[in-house]
Design a protein around this motif. Sequence first.
Motif, PDB file in Angstrom:
ATOM      1  N   VAL A 135       0.968  -1.209   0.027  1.00 32.09           N
ATOM      2  CA  VAL A 135       0.010  -0.083  -0.053  1.00 32.09           C
ATOM      3  C   VAL A 135       0.933   1.119  -0.091  1.00 32.09           C
ATOM      4  CG1 VAL A 135      -1.638   1.248   1.064  1.00 32.09           C
ATOM      5  CG2 VAL A 135      -1.814  -1.239   1.101  1.00 32.09           C
ATOM      6  N   VAL A 136       0.895   2.057  -0.937  1.00 26.22           N
ATOM      7  CA  VAL A 136       1.421   3.287  -1.096  1.00 26.22           C
ATOM      8  C   VAL A 136       0.577   4.383  -0.627  1.00 26.22           C
ATOM      9  CG1 VAL A 136       2.785   4.661  -2.785  1.00 26.22           C
ATOM     10  CG2 VAL A 136       2.806   2.196  -3.028  1.00 26.22           C
ATOM     11  N   ARG A 137       0.823   5.090   0.421  1.00 24.20           N
ATOM     12  CA  ARG A 137       0.062   6.201   0.770  1.00 24.20           C
ATOM     13  C   ARG A 137       0.794   7.598   0.396  1.00 24.20           C
ATOM     14  NH1 ARG A 137      -3.834   4.407   3.879  1.00 24.20           N
ATOM     15  NH2 ARG A 137      -3.367   2.285   4.809  1.00 24.20           N
ATOM     16  N   VAL A 138       0.009   8.172  -0.371  1.00 24.30           N
ATOM     17  CA  VAL A 138       0.591   9.493  -0.863  1.00 24.30           C
ATOM     18  C   VAL A 138      -0.499  10.804  -0.395  1.00 24.30           C
ATOM     19  CG1 VAL A 138       0.760  10.806  -3.273  1.00 24.30           C
ATOM     20  CG2 VAL A 138       0.684   8.135  -3.165  1.00 24.30           C
ATOM     21  N   PRO A 139       0.533  11.779  -0.013  1.00 25.47           N
ATOM     22  CA  PRO A 139      -0.216  12.757   0.528  1.00 25.47           C
ATOM     23  C   PRO A 139      -1.243  13.403  -0.560  1.00 25.47           C
ATOM     24  CG  PRO A 139       1.941  13.529   0.128  1.00 25.47           C
ATOM     25  CD  PRO A 139       1.967  11.878  -0.099  1.00 25.47           C
ATOM     26  N   ALA A 140      -2.098  14.371  -0.055  1.00 25.37           N
ATOM     27  CA  ALA A 140      -3.222  14.942  -0.819  1.00 25.37           C
ATOM     28  C   ALA A 140      -2.391  16.094  -1.798  1.00 25.37           C
ATOM     29  CB  ALA A 140      -4.136  15.769   0.061  1.00 25.37           C
ATOM     30  N   ALA A 141      -1.192  16.420  -1.543  1.00 28.21           N
ATOM     31  CA  ALA A 141      -0.612  17.382  -2.407  1.00 28.21           C
ATOM     32  C   ALA A 141      -0.003  16.869  -3.499  1.00 28.21           C
ATOM     33  CB  ALA A 141       0.558  18.213  -1.404  1.00 28.21           C
ATOM     34  N   ALA A 142       0.138  15.569  -3.537  1.00 26.86           N
ATOM     35  CA  ALA A 142       0.697  14.833  -4.706  1.00 26.86           C
ATOM     36  C   ALA A 142      -0.524  14.108  -5.477  1.00 26.86           C
ATOM     37  CB  ALA A 142       1.736  13.595  -4.357  1.00 26.86           C
ATOM     38  N   ALA A 143      -1.658  14.423  -5.228  1.00 23.20           N
ATOM     39  CA  ALA A 143      -2.789  13.891  -6.051  1.00 23.20           C
ATOM     40  C   ALA A 143      -2.913  14.186  -7.564  1.00 23.20           C
ATOM     41  CB  ALA A 143      -4.074  14.423  -5.292  1.00 23.20           C
ATOM     42  N   ASP A 144      -2.205  15.273  -7.904  1.00 23.23           N
ATOM     43  CA  ASP A 144      -1.992  15.801  -9.258  1.00 23.23           C
ATOM     44  C   ASP A 144      -1.141  14.745  -9.963  1.00 23.23           C
ATOM     45  OD1 ASP A 144      -0.146  17.019  -7.937  1.00 23.23           O
ATOM     46  OD2 ASP A 144      -0.025  18.612  -9.367  1.00 23.23           O
ATOM     47  N   LYS A 157       7.431  -2.200  -7.996  1.00 25.15           N
ATOM     48  CA  LYS A 157       7.138  -3.079  -7.139  1.00 25.15           C
ATOM     49  C   LYS A 157       7.454  -4.633  -7.465  1.00 25.15           C
ATOM     50  CE  LYS A 157       2.518  -4.331  -9.035  1.00 25.15           C
ATOM     51  NZ  LYS A 157       2.878  -5.470  -9.655  1.00 25.15           N
ATOM     52  N   PRO A 158       7.678  -5.600  -6.781  1.00 21.08           N
ATOM     53  CA  PRO A 158       8.192  -6.820  -7.263  1.00 21.08           C
ATOM     54  C   PRO A 158       6.860  -7.406  -8.137  1.00 21.08           C
ATOM     55  CG  PRO A 158       8.353  -6.624  -4.913  1.00 21.08           C
ATOM     56  CD  PRO A 158       7.365  -5.306  -5.287  1.00 21.08           C
ATOM     57  N   ALA A 159       7.140  -8.135  -9.089  1.00 20.89           N
ATOM     58  CA  ALA A 159       6.379  -8.417 -10.157  1.00 20.89           C
ATOM     59  C   ALA A 159       5.090  -9.338  -9.633  1.00 20.89           C
ATOM     60  CB  ALA A 159       7.187  -9.481 -11.203  1.00 20.89           C
ATOM     61  N   ALA A 160       5.313  -9.926  -8.838  1.00 22.21           N
ATOM     62  CA  ALA A 160       4.187 -10.817  -8.353  1.00 22.21           C
ATOM     63  C   ALA A 160       3.283 -10.190  -7.127  1.00 22.21           C
ATOM     64  CB  ALA A 160       4.616 -12.403  -7.881  1.00 22.21           C
ATOM     65  N   THR A 161       3.555  -9.166  -7.030  1.00 27.14           N
ATOM     66  CA  THR A 161       2.809  -8.259  -5.822  1.00 27.14           C
ATOM     67  C   THR A 161       1.729  -7.087  -6.530  1.00 27.14           C
ATOM     68  OG1 THR A 161       5.211  -8.266  -4.451  1.00 27.14           O
ATOM     69  CG2 THR A 161       3.235  -6.980  -4.201  1.00 27.14           C
ATOM     70  N   THR A 162       1.008  -7.331  -5.778  1.00 28.15           N
ATOM     71  CA  THR A 162      -0.292  -6.272  -5.952  1.00 28.15           C
ATOM     72  C   THR A 162      -0.014  -5.297  -5.240  1.00 28.15           C
ATOM     73  OG1 THR A 162      -1.661  -7.154  -4.390  1.00 28.15           O
ATOM     74  CG2 THR A 162      -1.962  -8.007  -6.652  1.00 28.15           C
ATOM     75  N   ALA A 163      -0.782  -3.745  -5.726  1.00 28.18           N
ATOM     76  CA  ALA A 163      -0.290  -2.535  -5.022  1.00 28.18           C
ATOM     77  C   ALA A 163      -1.505  -1.707  -5.042  1.00 28.18           C
ATOM     78  CB  ALA A 163       0.694  -1.817  -5.814  1.00 28.18           C
ATOM     79  N   ASP A 164      -1.782  -0.982  -4.014  1.00 28.27           N
ATOM     80  CA  ASP A 164      -2.968  -0.160  -3.763  1.00 28.27           C
ATOM     81  C   ASP A 164      -2.190   1.402  -3.582  1.00 28.27           C
ATOM     82  OD1 ASP A 164      -4.933  -1.609  -4.249  1.00 28.27           O
ATOM     83  OD2 ASP A 164      -5.160  -2.096  -1.950  1.00 28.27           O
ATOM     84  N   ILE A 165      -2.740   2.225  -4.250  1.00 32.46           N
ATOM     85  CA  ILE A 165      -2.225   3.624  -4.033  1.00 32.46           C
ATOM     86  C   ILE A 165      -3.363   4.318  -3.526  1.00 32.46           C
ATOM     87  CG2 ILE A 165      -1.545   5.776  -5.151  1.00 32.46           C
ATOM     88  CD1 ILE A 165      -0.306   3.909  -7.265  1.00 32.46           C
ATOM     89  N   VAL A 166      -3.318   4.961  -2.248  1.00 32.11           N
ATOM     90  CA  VAL A 166      -4.193   5.698  -1.571  1.00 32.11           C
ATOM     91  C   VAL A 166      -3.541   7.196  -1.190  1.00 32.11           C
ATOM     92  CG1 VAL A 166      -5.475   5.477   0.674  1.00 32.11           C
ATOM     93  CG2 VAL A 166      -4.724   3.481  -0.307  1.00 32.11           C
ATOM     94  N   THR A 167      -4.495   7.958  -1.653  1.00 30.50           N
ATOM     95  CA  THR A 167      -4.255   9.337  -1.206  1.00 30.50           C
ATOM     96  C   THR A 167      -4.845   9.566   0.145  1.00 30.50           C
ATOM     97  OG1 THR A 167      -6.041  10.088  -2.352  1.00 30.50           O
ATOM     98  CG2 THR A 167      -4.177  10.128  -3.766  1.00 30.50           C
ATOM     99  N   GLU A 168      -3.921  10.512   0.692  1.00 33.56           N
ATOM    100  CA  GLU A 168      -4.287  11.067   2.346  1.00 33.56           C
ATOM    101  C   GLU A 168      -5.678  11.456   2.473  1.00 33.56           C
ATOM    102  OE1 GLU A 168      -2.156  14.161   4.179  1.00 33.56           O
ATOM    103  OE2 GLU A 168      -0.538  12.719   4.687  1.00 33.56           O
ATOM    104  N   GLY A 169      -6.422  10.767   3.276  1.00 39.52           N
ATOM    105  CA  GLY A 169      -7.984  11.319   3.506  1.00 39.52           C
ATOM    106  C   GLY A 169      -8.853  10.048   3.041  1.00 39.52           C
ATOM    107  N   GLU A 170      -8.254   9.199   2.257  1.00 42.06           N
ATOM    108  CA  GLU A 170      -9.047   8.070   1.581  1.00 42.06           C
ATOM    109  C   GLU A 170      -9.299   7.043   2.537  1.00 42.06           C
ATOM    110  OE1 GLU A 170      -8.323   6.574  -2.242  1.00 42.06           O
ATOM    111  OE2 GLU A 170      -8.206   8.497  -3.421  1.00 42.06           O
ATOM    112  N   ALA A 171     -10.231   6.524   2.355  1.00 46.70           N
ATOM    113  CA  ALA A 171     -10.265   5.070   3.199  1.00 46.70           C
ATOM    114  C   ALA A 171      -9.374   4.012   2.647  1.00 46.70           C
ATOM    115  CB  ALA A 171     -11.712   4.656   3.481  1.00 46.70           C
ATOM    116  N   SER A 172      -9.015   3.193   3.607  1.00 44.20           N
ATOM    117  CA  SER A 172      -7.872   2.226   3.136  1.00 44.20           C
ATOM    118  C   SER A 172      -8.574   0.828   2.666  1.00 44.20           C
ATOM    119  CB  SER A 172      -6.730   1.850   3.809  1.00 44.20           C
ATOM    120  OG  SER A 172      -7.108   1.744   5.056  1.00 44.20           O
TER     121      SER A 172
END
Length: 172
Positions: A135-144, A157-172
């Motif tokens: 899970v990559v948590r990104v600040p709201a300032a980088a939302a653009d 990321k490793p090839a066999a890995t899944t990923a979520d990108i969550v901006t600050e303030g979003e539910a995980s």
Amino acid sequence: MRREAIERLLPPVYQRAAERGGVLVALLSAMETMHAPTEDVLASVDDLFAPYRAPDRLVLFLLGWVAMDHVLSRTRPDAPPVSSVSIGRLRDLLAVSASVARRRGTAAGLREVVETVTGHPVAVSEPADRPFHVVVRVPAAAADQLDLIRRVVAAEKPAATTADIVTEGEAS
């Protein structure tokens, strides 16, 4: 190459002729002038490969050499790469590319690349309840910059890995 250095490479008979002046001296002077631009480039060839001294037009090319050209985008596969990232951040990425290469496929390496190209701190975590997931948590300032962040996360990321990108303030 200086005229005198070129002259030393000539056979002795030409060296003696050059001492008297004339056409040979003029020809050697012209050769010196023609070599000057190449000599200037060779004198500072290391600048071409230094992240902070390379010409701007060469930085995108050097990113390909260090396998970091995935931060660039292309409008078509045959089109030249373009970047939404500032040239300064791309130079920073070149500077840390050796460090990142040693940690490629790790949370720390992923975090360093995302932080370098966005200029914002991010958090990368690996939830215990979801193996092979980050899970990559990104600040709201980088939302653009989410398109860039998605591209970087997909490549780093490793090839066999899944990923979520969550901006600050979003539910995980």
